[in-house]
Design a protein around this motif. Sequence first.
Motif, PDB file in Angstrom:
ATOM      1  N   PRO A 163     106.528 -39.847 137.127  1.00 36.63           N
ATOM      2  CA  PRO A 163     106.321 -38.508 136.569  1.00 36.63           C
ATOM      3  C   PRO A 163     105.622 -37.569 137.555  1.00 36.63           C
ATOM      4  O   PRO A 163     104.780 -37.996 138.345  1.00 36.63           O
ATOM      5  N   VAL A 164     105.982 -36.281 137.479  1.00 43.04           N
ATOM      6  CA  VAL A 164     105.448 -35.273 138.395  1.00 43.04           C
ATOM      7  C   VAL A 164     104.779 -34.164 137.587  1.00 43.04           C
ATOM      8  O   VAL A 164     105.322 -33.715 136.573  1.00 43.04           O
ATOM      9  N   LEU A 165     103.614 -33.708 138.044  1.00 48.32           N
ATOM     10  CA  LEU A 165     102.931 -32.557 137.457  1.00 48.32           C
ATOM     11  C   LEU A 165     103.059 -31.374 138.407  1.00 48.32           C
ATOM     12  O   LEU A 165     102.719 -31.481 139.590  1.00 48.32           O
ATOM     13  N   ILE A 166     103.568 -30.250 137.900  1.00 48.70           N
ATOM     14  CA  ILE A 166     103.584 -28.998 138.651  1.00 48.70           C
ATOM     15  C   ILE A 166     102.508 -28.099 138.058  1.00 48.70           C
ATOM     16  O   ILE A 166     102.564 -27.753 136.878  1.00 48.70           O
ATOM     17  N   PHE A 167     101.526 -27.729 138.886  1.00 51.81           N
ATOM     18  CA  PHE A 167     100.461 -26.864 138.400  1.00 51.81           C
ATOM     19  C   PHE A 167     100.806 -25.405 138.711  1.00 51.81           C
ATOM     20  O   PHE A 167     101.085 -25.038 139.849  1.00 51.81           O
ATOM     21  N   ALA A 168     100.797 -24.586 137.657  1.00 54.66           N
ATOM     22  CA  ALA A 168     100.991 -23.143 137.799  1.00 54.66           C
ATOM     23  C   ALA A 168      99.718 -22.451 137.324  1.00 54.66           C
ATOM     24  O   ALA A 168      99.201 -22.761 136.247  1.00 54.66           O
ATOM     25  N   GLY A 169      99.222 -21.511 138.110  1.00 49.90           N
ATOM     26  CA  GLY A 169      97.937 -20.904 137.813  1.00 49.90           C
ATOM     27  C   GLY A 169      97.884 -20.138 136.502  1.00 49.90           C
ATOM     28  O   GLY A 169      96.871 -20.142 135.820  1.00 49.90           O
ATOM     29  N   GLN A 170      98.974 -19.478 136.136  1.00 52.84           N
ATOM     30  CA  GLN A 170      98.977 -18.646 134.937  1.00 52.84           C
ATOM     31  C   GLN A 170     100.082 -19.081 133.974  1.00 52.84           C
ATOM     32  O   GLN A 170     101.145 -19.542 134.398  1.00 52.84           O
ATOM     33  N   ALA A 171      99.815 -18.869 132.695  1.00 52.78           N
ATOM     34  CA  ALA A 171     100.755 -19.305 131.666  1.00 52.78           C
ATOM     35  C   ALA A 171     102.106 -18.607 131.789  1.00 52.78           C
ATOM     36  O   ALA A 171     103.146 -19.188 131.480  1.00 52.78           O
ATOM     37  N   ALA A 198     101.526 -38.867 125.170  1.00 54.37           N
ATOM     38  CA  ALA A 198     100.669 -40.042 125.070  1.00 54.37           C
ATOM     39  C   ALA A 198     101.482 -41.301 124.814  1.00 54.37           C
ATOM     40  O   ALA A 198     101.084 -42.401 125.213  1.00 54.37           O
ATOM     41  N   LYS A 199     102.633 -41.151 124.154  1.00 54.43           N
ATOM     42  CA  LYS A 199     103.488 -42.290 123.840  1.00 54.43           C
ATOM     43  C   LYS A 199     104.475 -42.619 124.953  1.00 54.43           C
ATOM     44  O   LYS A 199     104.848 -43.773 125.158  1.00 54.43           O
ATOM     45  N   CYS A 200     104.917 -41.593 125.669  1.00 55.63           N
ATOM     46  CA  CYS A 200     105.945 -41.795 126.692  1.00 55.63           C
ATOM     47  C   CYS A 200     105.787 -40.751 127.786  1.00 55.63           C
ATOM     48  O   CYS A 200     105.639 -39.566 127.487  1.00 55.63           O
ATOM     49  N   ALA A 201     105.829 -41.186 129.025  1.00 56.46           N
ATOM     50  CA  ALA A 201     105.660 -40.257 130.138  1.00 56.46           C
ATOM     51  C   ALA A 201     106.905 -39.398 130.311  1.00 56.46           C
ATOM     52  O   ALA A 201     108.030 -39.907 130.263  1.00 56.46           O
ATOM     53  N   PRO A 202     106.756 -38.083 130.502  1.00 51.89           N
ATOM     54  CA  PRO A 202     107.906 -37.217 130.771  1.00 51.89           C
ATOM     55  C   PRO A 202     108.357 -37.365 132.212  1.00 51.89           C
ATOM     56  O   PRO A 202     107.733 -38.086 133.003  1.00 51.89           O
ATOM     57  N   ARG A 203     109.440 -36.685 132.551  1.00 53.30           N
ATOM     58  CA  ARG A 203     109.856 -36.660 133.949  1.00 53.30           C
ATOM     59  C   ARG A 203     108.987 -35.692 134.746  1.00 53.30           C
ATOM     60  O   ARG A 203     108.464 -36.028 135.800  1.00 53.30           O
ATOM     61  N   ILE A 204     108.842 -34.475 134.203  1.00 53.64           N
ATOM     62  CA  ILE A 204     108.090 -33.429 134.896  1.00 53.64           C
ATOM     63  C   ILE A 204     107.264 -32.659 133.868  1.00 53.64           C
ATOM     64  O   ILE A 204     107.746 -32.365 132.767  1.00 53.64           O
ATOM     65  N   ILE A 233      96.857 -37.992 131.453  1.00 56.89           N
ATOM     66  CA  ILE A 233      98.300 -38.003 131.661  1.00 56.89           C
ATOM     67  C   ILE A 233      98.604 -38.862 132.879  1.00 56.89           C
ATOM     68  O   ILE A 233      97.978 -38.734 133.922  1.00 56.89           O
ATOM     69  N   GLY A 234      99.557 -39.770 132.719  1.00 53.01           N
ATOM     70  CA  GLY A 234      99.916 -40.643 133.819  1.00 53.01           C
ATOM     71  C   GLY A 234     100.981 -40.004 134.692  1.00 53.01           C
ATOM     72  O   GLY A 234     102.119 -39.852 134.274  1.00 53.01           O
ATOM     73  N   ILE A 235     100.602 -39.606 135.903  1.00 53.60           N
ATOM     74  CA  ILE A 235     101.564 -38.987 136.813  1.00 53.60           C
ATOM     75  C   ILE A 235     101.483 -39.672 138.168  1.00 53.60           C
ATOM     76  O   ILE A 235     100.457 -40.233 138.546  1.00 53.60           O
TER      77      ILE A 235
END
Length: 624
Positions: free
Chosen positions: A406-414, A487-493, A506-508
């Motif tokens: 799994p990958v987390l992309i952080f974006a500063g603003q909503a 919490a039940k299943c990790a997403p792709r991104i 979150i597991g990434i």
Amino acid sequence: MLISNIDGTTPSAGLIASFLKKERANLIIKLNQILLAPPPKFDESNQFDDWALTICVARSISLASEHAISGNPELLKNADTILHDALEISAGGLNSSFWWIARILRLMLKDYGNGTLWSVLPPFFGPDGKSQIDNYVKLLAFLKPSITELWKSQIAALHLALNQQNRGGVINLRTSAGKTRVAELAILQTLKTNPTAKVLYLAPFRSLAFELERTFSKTLSPLGYQVSHLYGGSRFSGVDRELVNEGHITIATPEKAKAMLRAAPEIFESVKLIIIDEGHLLGENERNVRNELFLESLRLLALKNGARILLLSAVLPNAADLASWIGGDINALVKSDWKPSTERFGTLRWTASGVAIEWLGNERCFNPHFVELKQIPKGKKTTRIFPKNKTEAVAATAVRLTELGPVLIFAGQARWVPSMAKAVLQAFTSNVSEHLWPETEWKLFEAVCKEELGDNSFELTAARVGVICHSNKLPPQVRISVEKLMAKCAPRIIVATTTLGQGVNIGISSAIVATTSIGQSKISKRDFWNICGRAGRAFVDGEGKVLFAMDMTGKPWQVNKAQKDADAYFDIAHLDQVESGLLKIVGTLRQLAESVGISFEVLLELSANDSFDTCGQKKLILRS
């Protein structure tokens, strides 16, 4: 050891992989296939040696697995004896592969024995706590994944967290290094020592509070300890009072806890342990100043009632200052830089010809063609180049990195989250499969999305292929349901803002920082490390990868500035100091008093006893 692709190489490799990854069900199946099978016929002596050595490995792992349930130290001794025999057999038969397997496994089991819950916890709970420890350790052993030992960071924290002779202190462990487990053990010990005691757990965000409730409900509720979570804002209702009175552990936001202190101060007489999560949230902004005032009130109340306070944080460069404040001693501190996986940092460089990755460290590595340009459909008959900008470059890189996890992309603003998520969907091939979400949680998320966002919401469309959007723009019910889903299943991104950076587990495998701007300012280095520190899953990833995205097509000064920003954020040795916002306000009042010739003591007393909410309103009335 990287074990993700060796399960089927040999029976021994599959056993060791399942054992290390804490996959108890798979491990039992593989053990049965080896230990319960009739001996095969052998044409050559080396075939017999391989079979005998495989049996040795299986028996030793079986004994270690049984030890996780029973705690019998003789089982680990027997496992070590078997592996010693395996070393002798493999050395005599010149079988170097099994010799290394037996040697490494023997070292692993020795390390396991030193950190197992059965050996680490009893000294802190005493003879009277044996039955409680037995039940707790067995319960953790049957979780998925099973928990059978403590990490070195957690073991280092126990002498402070479980020493009831101190007033508490600060536990400064890296993100994902196990602070919550340490807090859980402190809760367990407090309730064992004093069955009538109550525990207050302060979580600064509702998302973290929900997660903690789920965690403790799995590990503490089966032992007979009631966990209560106070929902809502700053009102303390009769229902809240009943929840607190009936529960042993109360999880609350600071705002809710303040309301409880105002409405029912007598409840705090029974509170013997206060845990403050994300304790670095102090500073000059209004919420942090209010938070500091409340923590000081709790500190004085704890001193009065004989309660202990544990402050948890992953990012405290001046942790000793807070230890002196909370625990009354600069030595009331545990600090560890250890993590269950290593970290690798690099820059993602968008150029006009594609994406280049430069990994940093002692041995720098450069991949100039990590993502190459390609044609994607623009309409029914036309195509266009992809990626065409930095946003699409980040999306394409994230899609490639999903091969590792799994990958987390952080974006500063909503407002940037939807556009980034749309670019991710474009980066996927047209035949991308739907994500295999757990049915119950998916149906709940789908129903909430349709009710709150509409039947054809983009967030629902993206989630179907495993792309999660998370920001403060989402309705609360949607955020809660998406967090339960993850919490039940990790997403792709995951495309998220700081709302997912503070506390939520979150597991990434990889984190990409797309932007650091939040309005006119930038995220702090503490927030940066709190977010990026989540890269790297325990028992799964050998290393967590963190990439800082840069646009190399800009002007030279813009490129240089981006490089300086990346260097500054990656410099963990110089994090922003945690400072008292209240002290800064007092300092400003002193300067104000001196500038106008007013007694500082008088001005301070007026400030403490009066309300300045209407300041400036009379002036506005006169002007109008």
